[in-house]
Design a protein around this motif. Structure first.
Motif, short mmCIF file in Angstrom:
data_model
loop_
_atom_site.label_atom_id
_atom_site.label_comp_id
_atom_site.label_asym_id
_atom_site.label_seq_id
_atom_site.Cartn_x
_atom_site.Cartn_y
_atom_site.Cartn_z
N TRP A 170 0.84 -1.13 -0.02
CA TRP A 170 -0.03 -0.03 -0.03
C TRP A 170 0.81 1.12 0.03
O TRP A 170 2.13 1.21 0.29
CB TRP A 170 -0.96 0.07 1.42
N LEU A 194 -3.99 3.36 -0.65
CA LEU A 194 -4.21 2.67 -1.75
C LEU A 194 -3.64 1.33 -1.61
O LEU A 194 -2.55 1.18 -1.47
CB LEU A 194 -3.44 3.55 -3.02
N PHE A 196 -2.89 -1.77 -3.11
CA PHE A 196 -2.40 -2.16 -4.26
C PHE A 196 -2.53 -3.64 -4.34
O PHE A 196 -2.80 -4.21 -5.12
CB PHE A 196 -0.88 -1.71 -4.76
N SER A 198 -4.57 -5.56 -2.59
CA SER A 198 -5.90 -5.81 -2.68
C SER A 198 -6.41 -5.92 -4.11
O SER A 198 -7.11 -6.80 -4.57
CB SER A 198 -6.42 -5.03 -1.60
N ALA A 199 -6.01 -4.68 -4.94
CA ALA A 199 -6.30 -4.48 -6.07
C ALA A 199 -5.84 -5.49 -6.99
O ALA A 199 -6.39 -5.89 -8.04
CB ALA A 199 -6.02 -2.95 -6.64
N ASN A 200 -4.72 -6.00 -6.78
CA ASN A 200 -4.10 -7.02 -7.53
C ASN A 200 -4.55 -8.46 -7.52
O ASN A 200 -4.43 -9.32 -8.32
CB ASN A 200 -2.43 -7.07 -7.25
N ASP A 202 -8.18 -8.36 -7.27
CA ASP A 202 -9.43 -8.28 -7.48
C ASP A 202 -10.17 -9.22 -8.74
O ASP A 202 -9.68 -8.97 -9.59
CB ASP A 202 -9.68 -6.87 -7.86
N ALA A 205 -11.21 -7.61 -11.83
CA ALA A 205 -10.05 -7.29 -12.75
C ALA A 205 -9.19 -8.42 -13.24
O ALA A 205 -8.63 -8.33 -14.27
CB ALA A 205 -9.14 -6.38 -12.11
N HIS A 221 -1.49 -5.15 -13.48
CA HIS A 221 -1.20 -5.02 -12.18
C HIS A 221 -0.69 -3.75 -11.57
O HIS A 221 -0.21 -3.12 -12.40
CB HIS A 221 -0.04 -6.29 -11.61
#
Length: 283
Positions: A170, A194, A196, A198-200, A202, A205, A221
């Motif tokens: 993050w 942010l 990151f 967790s987003a990676n 998702d 996505a 990513h």
């Protein structure tokens, strides 16, 4: 810089290849990016060694009470180098930095902090990412063989490990205006994280988000951030990791775990560092 980086990788591997075993973090993942980033500064041998020593000391104590003292000492050292370059300008990175700053007017303290950030960011995150890739390969001989048979997959494998094992979880940001995200109201001036990592993972996505798919395409990513905050060292970090992985696969094929593996502490770096601290292997 590819020839210089390859030469550094080969020198590091040369030092342990005849033993038939190595500790890949201390002997490859950590020294490689630190050597590369200090090469950029065109410092003398002693100055380069001083900067490496300070950086490794900070890495060891980054999450502890000594971090501030070490940082202050590192910054004083950089300021002493600035004084040397002002007295005797050279055709090197530091002289260029000082000349560029004449129009900007940043203080020596600000420049010293920037040099520290460049040095630390230029090796710690790369070392974490490289160690994650090497651990995965040491645990998966079938993937090693596939990459030997299909070497063009090495870059996509590296990207996938960066996605799945995001080295820096993050980063904080400060909102410049009011915003609302999925029902959560935030105000200008609020600090947000942010996530990151967790987003990676998702699932909206990434298909099979919780699996490693070494030939994943596309792979958007966020291990290096995004937009105007994308890491400026992304291409260099990927090149270092690619050359190291390719060299290990070529020179010590079939390497495997040989002892206890130590991962980063869950709270290391404020809970955002994910990597390997010890990786003993044999072949």
């Amino acid at each position: 810089m590819e020839p210089k980086i390859q030469a550094t990788v080969d020198r590091l591997v040369d030092a342990f290849i005849d033993r038939g075993r190595a500790e890949l973090v201390d002997e490859l993942s950590t020294p490689l990016p630190l050597d590369v980033i200090t090469q950029l500064y065109d410092l003398g041998p002693q100055q380069t060694e001083d900067i490496r020593s300070y950086s490794l000391e900070f890495l060891e104590h980054a999450s502890g009470p000594r971090s501030r003292e070490i940082l202050d000492r590192v910054c004083r050292y950089w300021i002493s180098l600035f004084d040397e370059r002002r007295a005797e300008p050279r055709d090197d990175f530091l002289t260029g930095l000082l000349e560029s700053n004449e129009a900007l007017g940043a203080s020596d303290g600000e420049l010293a902090n920037m040099m520290f950030i460049l040095t630390y960011a230029g090796h710690d995150s790369t070392a974490l990412g490289l160690s994650n890739a090497l651990l995965y390969l040491a645990e998966h001989p079938d993937v090693q063989q596939r990459l030997v048979d299909e070497p063009k997959l090495v870059p996509s494998m590296i990207d996938e490990i960066l996605r799945y094992e995001t080295p820096l979880h993050w980063f904080p940001r400060q909102l410049t205006k009011d915003a609302c995200l999925r029902g959560q109201h935030m105000q200008a001036g609020d600090r947000v994280l942010l996530l990151f990592a967790s987003a990676n993972r998702d699932p909206e996505a990434f298909d099979r988000a919780d699996e490693i798919v070494i030939d994943r395409r596309p792979n958007r990513h966020l291990a290096f951030g995004a937009g105007i905050h994308t890491c400026p060292g992304m291409a260099l970090a990927k090149l270092e990791t690619k050359l190291a992985v390719e060299t290990v696969l070529r020179r010590i094929p079939g390497f495997r775990i040989d002892g206890g593996v130590t991962r980063t502490d869950p709270l290391e770096g404020g809970g955002r560092h994910l990597g390997v601290r010890t990786l003993p292997v044999t072949w």
